[in-house]
Design an enzyme around this catalytic site. Sequence first.
Site, PDB file in Angstrom:
ATOM      1  N   GLU A   1      84.309  65.514  40.756  1.00  6.66           N
ATOM      2  CA  GLU A   1      83.462  64.331  40.856  1.00  6.66           C
ATOM      3  C   GLU A   1      83.836  63.276  39.779  1.00  6.66           C
ATOM      4  OE1 GLU A   1      79.419  64.613  41.764  1.00  6.66           O
ATOM      5  OE2 GLU A   1      79.822  64.570  43.776  1.00  6.66           O
TER       6      GLU A   1
ATOM      7  N   LYS B   1      79.027  59.683  53.483  1.00  6.63           N
ATOM      8  CA  LYS B   1      77.478  59.384  53.905  1.00  6.63           C
ATOM      9  C   LYS B   1      77.333  58.446  54.983  1.00  6.63           C
ATOM     10  CE  LYS B   1      75.594  60.626  49.346  1.00  6.63           C
ATOM     11  NZ  LYS B   1      75.154  60.077  48.276  1.00  6.63           N
TER      12      LYS B   1
ATOM     13  N   HIS C   1      93.581  90.580  44.785  1.00  4.18           N
ATOM     14  CA  HIS C   1      94.293  91.185  45.857  1.00  4.18           C
ATOM     15  C   HIS C   1      94.365  90.181  46.989  1.00  4.18           C
ATOM     16  CE1 HIS C   1      93.820  95.102  43.960  1.00  4.18           C
ATOM     17  NE2 HIS C   1      92.897  94.669  43.270  1.00  4.18           N
TER      18      HIS C   1
HETATM   19  O1  PA5 Z   1      76.810  64.570  40.366  1.00  2.00           O
HETATM   20  C1  PA5 Z   1      76.229  63.531  40.966  1.00  2.00           C
HETATM   21  O2  PA5 Z   1      75.802  62.733  40.529  1.00  2.00           O
HETATM   22  C2  PA5 Z   1      76.145  64.067  42.441  1.00  2.00           C
HETATM   23  O3  PA5 Z   1      76.591  65.389  42.837  1.00  2.00           O
HETATM   24  C3  PA5 Z   1      74.545  64.256  42.808  1.00  2.00           C
HETATM   25  O4  PA5 Z   1      74.116  65.031  41.688  1.00  2.00           O
HETATM   26  C4  PA5 Z   1      74.232  64.722  44.247  1.00  2.00           C
HETATM   27  O5  PA5 Z   1      74.908  63.661  45.164  1.00  2.00           O
HETATM   28  C5  PA5 Z   1      72.744  64.831  44.294  1.00  2.00           C
HETATM   29  O6  PA5 Z   1      72.222  63.474  44.279  1.00  2.00           O
HETATM   30  P1  PA5 Z   1      70.662  63.312  44.097  1.00  2.00           P
HETATM   31  O7  PA5 Z   1      70.035  64.148  42.915  1.00  2.00           O
HETATM   32  O8  PA5 Z   1      70.284  61.891  43.905  1.00  2.00           O
HETATM   33  O9  PA5 Z   1      70.036  63.773  45.233  1.00  2.00           O
END
Ligand code: PA5
Length: 426
Positions: free
Chosen positions: A276, A412, A297
Amino acid sequence: MSTASTLKFYATDKTEIAPAIKAGYETLVNGTGADAHMRGWMNWAAPYLKSEEYARLKKTADYIIKNFKHAIVIGIGGSYLGAKAIIDAEHGDANAFDLPWKTNVHFVASLSSKEWNNIEHIIGSDSFCIIYISKSGTTLEPGLALRYFYELHKNLHDKEPTVYAITDKCKGTGRALADEHGWETFIIPDNVGGRYSVFTPVGLLPIAIAGIDTDLILNAVAAADELCSSTIDNPAVDYANWRFEQYQNGCVVEMMPVNNPELRSFAEWWKQLYGESEGKDFEGMVPHSAVFSMDLHSLGQYLQEGLRGIMCETFFTWEDSIKVTFPESDLKDGLDYLSGRTLSEVNNAAMEGSYFAHSSIGDDPNACSKFICSKGIENLAYAMQIFEWACPIGCYALDVNPFNQPGVEAYKKQVKAILNEGKLNS
Ligand code: PA5
């Protein structure tokens, strides 16, 4: 308190720090890069140890341990991966077993009917509380899990469950629900993004409920922060520099072999951190992982002799704290030479042997690096904080914003369109 000696970084081809990495480090430390206001995690641990909220968090964890057989931890991405990494490393896979400490921690981070059903089956009619973790408070997966387990509790026990909400201080549905129902809350700071939040209440509350000493962890994290903020001569920069060089050499995949299945979740956390943070603007290596010796393996063949020039490997070995010794035996199995020796010795040989084979044998072997992390959960936490430092340094070197994730929104939108309108949104 942990020091750099608890984590060692080695590379087959260690070179001078690249100018771009040096600049990336300075950009991070001086706060001159993209979204610099999101660097709250860099010096979070030391002051948080002394905060009122942390004292309350530990009391709440004690209360939960004394009063609930199960804690259902609801969150996705950065809102659960770090806690699961630490808890699984300490105890084994937290969703798979009836664990030896008093309150079982169950993570609900999927849309798997079987997984939800299994958790429901395991908790039966036992007492449980809900830990709802969402920074935005608007994410679909945790929102649905909250609704489901909230109603399940009402059906089973004829009353609302005790819910602890770890969320934004004023925004989102999580905050609104917590205010309406009087749930106890812990704040996810504005200046800490999900994947950098493991050592805030996001990770600390589940970790404390799992009976793990969070003081030890925060002290180790503070030591990593102190080292990384005071000198460029640190393992975060060395690692960022090494992988930057591999990327410049054309590698598009970084494989992380870990030495035990209890580190599988740690590797998942690392993949999210890099995927990310770095994977945007058409840049970044694919973070991939393997569990050795099992995957020797399967993927081992590819790593040794598959397509060349695309992959580098970062081995991660966390020393075992449990000793399993091979007994003498009358089995004529040819393994007498291992009697009296330990399982860790064999496991270490598998890591060392594969490191050498992958990095040195055959035409054009993979570039390899390795971390050796001392035993103790605080040392794994120290390593995680080193990775958190290394990641934005490498991103800034590529001119990538380490702290946003704009690409996550595209899917999303489609999910909402399918569920609301019954069709994709083109
Ligand atoms: O690293 C990030 O920002 C994302 O992976 C969020 O943690 C994830 O999308 C969850 O978001 P939220 O805590 O707003 O539900």
